[in-house]
Design a protein around this motif. Structure first.
Motif, PDB file in Angstrom:
ATOM      1  N   LEU A  47     -13.589 -10.309  25.910  1.00 31.00           N
ATOM      2  CA  LEU A  47     -14.355 -11.547  26.078  1.00 31.00           C
ATOM      3  C   LEU A  47     -15.551 -11.561  25.136  1.00 31.00           C
ATOM      4  O   LEU A  47     -15.883 -12.601  24.555  1.00 31.00           O
ATOM      5  CB  LEU A  47     -14.816 -11.687  27.524  1.00 31.00           C
ATOM      6  CG  LEU A  47     -13.759 -12.116  28.546  1.00 31.00           C
ATOM      7  CD1 LEU A  47     -14.309 -12.007  29.966  1.00 31.00           C
ATOM      8  CD2 LEU A  47     -13.275 -13.534  28.272  1.00 31.00           C
ATOM      9  N   GLY A  48     -16.196 -10.397  24.989  1.00 32.64           N
ATOM     10  CA  GLY A  48     -17.289 -10.298  24.030  1.00 32.64           C
ATOM     11  C   GLY A  48     -16.820 -10.546  22.613  1.00 32.64           C
ATOM     12  O   GLY A  48     -17.507 -11.200  21.824  1.00 32.64           O
ATOM     13  N   VAL A  87      -9.828 -17.241  25.623  1.00 36.48           N
ATOM     14  CA  VAL A  87     -10.459 -16.717  26.836  1.00 36.48           C
ATOM     15  C   VAL A  87      -9.392 -16.245  27.817  1.00 36.48           C
ATOM     16  O   VAL A  87      -9.519 -15.171  28.421  1.00 36.48           O
ATOM     17  CB  VAL A  87     -11.356 -17.793  27.482  1.00 36.48           C
ATOM     18  CG1 VAL A  87     -11.799 -17.370  28.883  1.00 36.48           C
ATOM     19  CG2 VAL A  87     -12.581 -18.054  26.617  1.00 36.48           C
ATOM     20  N   ASP A  95     -12.419 -25.278  17.658  1.00 36.61           N
ATOM     21  CA  ASP A  95     -13.105 -24.680  18.806  1.00 36.61           C
ATOM     22  C   ASP A  95     -12.299 -24.803  20.091  1.00 36.61           C
ATOM     23  O   ASP A  95     -12.496 -24.005  21.019  1.00 36.61           O
ATOM     24  CB  ASP A  95     -14.476 -25.332  18.993  1.00 36.61           C
ATOM     25  CG  ASP A  95     -15.447 -24.945  17.898  1.00 36.61           C
ATOM     26  OD1 ASP A  95     -15.208 -23.926  17.223  1.00 36.61           O
ATOM     27  OD2 ASP A  95     -16.457 -25.655  17.714  1.00 36.61           O
ATOM     28  N   TYR A 118     -10.410 -21.733  21.550  1.00 37.66           N
ATOM     29  CA  TYR A 118     -11.077 -20.661  22.287  1.00 37.66           C
ATOM     30  C   TYR A 118     -10.768 -20.727  23.783  1.00 37.66           C
ATOM     31  O   TYR A 118     -10.932 -19.731  24.492  1.00 37.66           O
ATOM     32  CB  TYR A 118     -12.587 -20.697  22.049  1.00 37.66           C
ATOM     33  CG  TYR A 118     -12.967 -20.212  20.676  1.00 37.66           C
ATOM     34  CD1 TYR A 118     -12.950 -18.847  20.375  1.00 37.66           C
ATOM     35  CD2 TYR A 118     -13.325 -21.096  19.674  1.00 37.66           C
ATOM     36  CE1 TYR A 118     -13.292 -18.395  19.108  1.00 37.66           C
ATOM     37  CE2 TYR A 118     -13.663 -20.647  18.410  1.00 37.66           C
ATOM     38  CZ  TYR A 118     -13.640 -19.306  18.130  1.00 37.66           C
ATOM     39  OH  TYR A 118     -13.966 -18.864  16.867  1.00 37.66           O
ATOM     40  N   ALA A 160     -18.525  -8.034  21.003  1.00 36.90           N
ATOM     41  CA  ALA A 160     -19.155  -9.169  20.332  1.00 36.90           C
ATOM     42  C   ALA A 160     -19.478  -8.849  18.881  1.00 36.90           C
ATOM     43  O   ALA A 160     -19.304  -9.687  17.985  1.00 36.90           O
ATOM     44  CB  ALA A 160     -20.421  -9.575  21.087  1.00 36.90           C
ATOM     45  N   THR A 162     -14.324 -12.432  21.735  1.00 38.25           N
ATOM     46  CA  THR A 162     -14.080 -13.869  21.617  1.00 38.25           C
ATOM     47  C   THR A 162     -15.379 -14.628  21.393  1.00 38.25           C
ATOM     48  O   THR A 162     -15.457 -15.519  20.537  1.00 38.25           O
ATOM     49  CB  THR A 162     -13.387 -14.389  22.890  1.00 38.25           C
ATOM     50  OG1 THR A 162     -12.172 -13.662  23.096  1.00 38.25           O
ATOM     51  CG2 THR A 162     -13.061 -15.869  22.770  1.00 38.25           C
ATOM     52  N   LEU A 163     -16.411 -14.266  22.160  1.00 34.91           N
ATOM     53  CA  LEU A 163     -17.716 -14.905  21.994  1.00 34.91           C
ATOM     54  C   LEU A 163     -18.305 -14.588  20.624  1.00 34.91           C
ATOM     55  O   LEU A 163     -18.852 -15.476  19.952  1.00 34.91           O
ATOM     56  CB  LEU A 163     -18.669 -14.436  23.092  1.00 34.91           C
ATOM     57  CG  LEU A 163     -20.103 -14.958  23.009  1.00 34.91           C
ATOM     58  CD1 LEU A 163     -20.131 -16.474  23.122  1.00 34.91           C
ATOM     59  CD2 LEU A 163     -20.971 -14.330  24.110  1.00 34.91           C
ATOM     60  N   PHE A 173     -16.604 -16.654  18.066  1.00 38.21           N
ATOM     61  CA  PHE A 173     -17.047 -18.050  18.187  1.00 38.21           C
ATOM     62  C   PHE A 173     -18.389 -18.259  17.497  1.00 38.21           C
ATOM     63  O   PHE A 173     -18.608 -19.262  16.818  1.00 38.21           O
ATOM     64  CB  PHE A 173     -17.148 -18.422  19.670  1.00 38.21           C
ATOM     65  CG  PHE A 173     -17.694 -19.799  19.920  1.00 38.21           C
ATOM     66  CD1 PHE A 173     -16.883 -20.918  19.780  1.00 38.21           C
ATOM     67  CD2 PHE A 173     -19.019 -19.976  20.288  1.00 38.21           C
ATOM     68  CE1 PHE A 173     -17.391 -22.190  20.005  1.00 38.21           C
ATOM     69  CE2 PHE A 173     -19.533 -21.244  20.515  1.00 38.21           C
ATOM     70  CZ  PHE A 173     -18.711 -22.355  20.378  1.00 38.21           C
ATOM     71  N   ILE A 174     -19.299 -17.302  17.670  1.00 31.82           N
ATOM     72  CA  ILE A 174     -20.615 -17.407  17.026  1.00 31.82           C
ATOM     73  C   ILE A 174     -20.495 -17.149  15.527  1.00 31.82           C
ATOM     74  O   ILE A 174     -21.120 -17.833  14.712  1.00 31.82           O
ATOM     75  CB  ILE A 174     -21.598 -16.415  17.670  1.00 31.82           C
ATOM     76  CG1 ILE A 174     -21.836 -16.784  19.130  1.00 31.82           C
ATOM     77  CG2 ILE A 174     -22.923 -16.385  16.899  1.00 31.82           C
ATOM     78  CD1 ILE A 174     -22.678 -15.790  19.903  1.00 31.82           C
TER      79      ILE A 174
END
Length: 206
Positions: free
Chosen positions: A69-70, A95, A88, A91, A19, A72-73, A76-77
């Motif tokens: 996955l982290g 995922v 968006d 995404y 992340a 990707t999150l 996104f943030i």
């Protein structure tokens, strides 16, 4: 031993690291034109390192998946705080890519510590091929998007590939990895076309 005794600690740590790198890839974007670009290494290396640290191949795949996955999150943030507009809907595809390639990268990271030199070399070659694929496209294909990508992006990816090579123990496996990374680079260059189509469809393309 610590990861083995606390099995959920490694995926959690991998997700946090992923992340952070994903957010960094969104915040530190080289944008010479309308095409934002971030280093592949910021997504690939955390998943590989998570797998490298895992005690078993199963936990390595899980940790690699958590890392991607982290990432990707985090991306996104991170894009909430930058000026370019990210679709968006894409995404949804990211995922799926994170689930599939995260598990693979985690497994490859675990193979970098394998007792058999050929397995270490193959794992390093596959990972390096993925990292160098954008560089190959930039120099050979010359698509509009790559023409407007800052070269510093590819310097970061080459440095990430060097880090993976360093994690592969032994001089002979490292040399072999560099040799057999060439076909993997060509393979991932071709697969990038399909990933672009997947992202386009996920983003609302017909």
């Amino acid at each position: 031993m610590f990861w083995d005794q606390h099995p959920w600690t490694l995926p959690l740590a991998a997700a946090v690291l992923g992340a952070m790198c994903g957010a960094l890839s969104a915040l530190c974007v080289f944008k010479p034109d309308e095409y934002p670009a971030a280093s592949y290494g910021l997504f690939v290396v955390p998943a590989v390192l998570a797998g490298w640290a895992a005690p078993r191949s199963g936990s390595a795949s899980l940790a690699g998946m958590a890392a991607l996955l982290g990432g990707t999150l985090g991306h996104f943030i991170g894009v909430r705080f930058v000026e370019y507009a990210q679709n968006d809907l894409e995404y949804r595809a990211w995922v799926l890519i994170a689930l599939a390639f995260g598990a693979l990268l985690g497994f490859m990271g675990h193979r970098l510590r394998d007792g058999k030199p050929l397995r270490r070399a193959t794992a390093a070659a596959l990972t390096i091929g993925l990292l160098i694929a954008p560089v190959h496209l930039w120099y050979s294909v010359g698509t509009h998007a790559t023409e407007h990508t800052d070269p510093r992006i590819y310097v970061l990816d080459v440095c990430a590939a060097a880090l993976v090579l360093l994690a592969c123990r032994g001089l002979a496996p490292r040399i072999l990895a560099l040799v057999i990374a060439v076909p993997f680079t060509l393979l991932f260059s071709t697969l990038s076309v399909f990933s672009s189509v997947l992202l386009w469809r996920a983003g609302g393309g017909i």
